[in-house]
Scaffold this active site. Sequence first.
Site: not given
Length: 275
Positions: A221, A255
């Site tokens: 991210k 995740r």
Amino acid sequence: MTLNCRGTLIDLTIPKIMGIVNLTPDSFYDGGKLQDPTQVIAQVQQMLNEGAAFIDVGGYSSRPNAAPVSEEEERQRVVPIIELLVNHFPEILISIDTFRSSVAEAAVQAGACLINDISAGLLDKEMLPTVARLQVPYIMMHLRGTPQTMTTLTNYEDIVKEMQYYFSERIAAAHTLGINDVIIDPGFGFAKTLEQNYEVLQKMELFAFQKVPVLVGVSRKSMIYKVLETTPQEALNGTTVLHTLALQKGASILRVHDVKAAHECVQILQQVSHA
């Protein structure tokens, strides 16, 4: 802590890995990579071989300012792939990444056994009743607004305290309806500035008072690649560092895009804890 997935009890004493399967053309890292069933099967086979306990299938990109997708299009993206995967891997544990109750229900009917909702039921009032009726584990994430508006909603007096209140309220709402297995996700990158993301990570152990498993999704991210002044494609090493920190602060599920690297984090930390 355990999760009941289709009658199988999943023990989270040792943290588990959830592999990401994006069926969207515009996801921030791997959008458009999975164009046909053969590619999907090959990627999922690799993830399972590398240690994924769950496969998270999504058909709606939740990156900032992503284009909206109709319910029908989202359903058409995910349901055939879930059916394909369940047929090819009968023991697979699939999570459906959606905030829409109709998509969640169709996915569970197709073989998914967890629901992963970025909105904790706040973007679809039928989501919590649907989860309660389906009796599947439910992942609720912290989010303000929608993927289209969340970047403008980052004004907090005390972000962790406000998130604790948010999760307390949403967990209570879920339990009131009879949802037994709840997992919380701090929502890194969602309605949070770069600095706020790291504050939440630094204080993540404070979410333990909820007494439910914590899922962490930081894989590749912007909170990583902006600090390193690089790209999502070059952010695996930074991702591994944050996975290690998250596990040390109590994460039960990671995740991830890169299952092997995440699974190795778990293995190494397990060895350290038993040294």
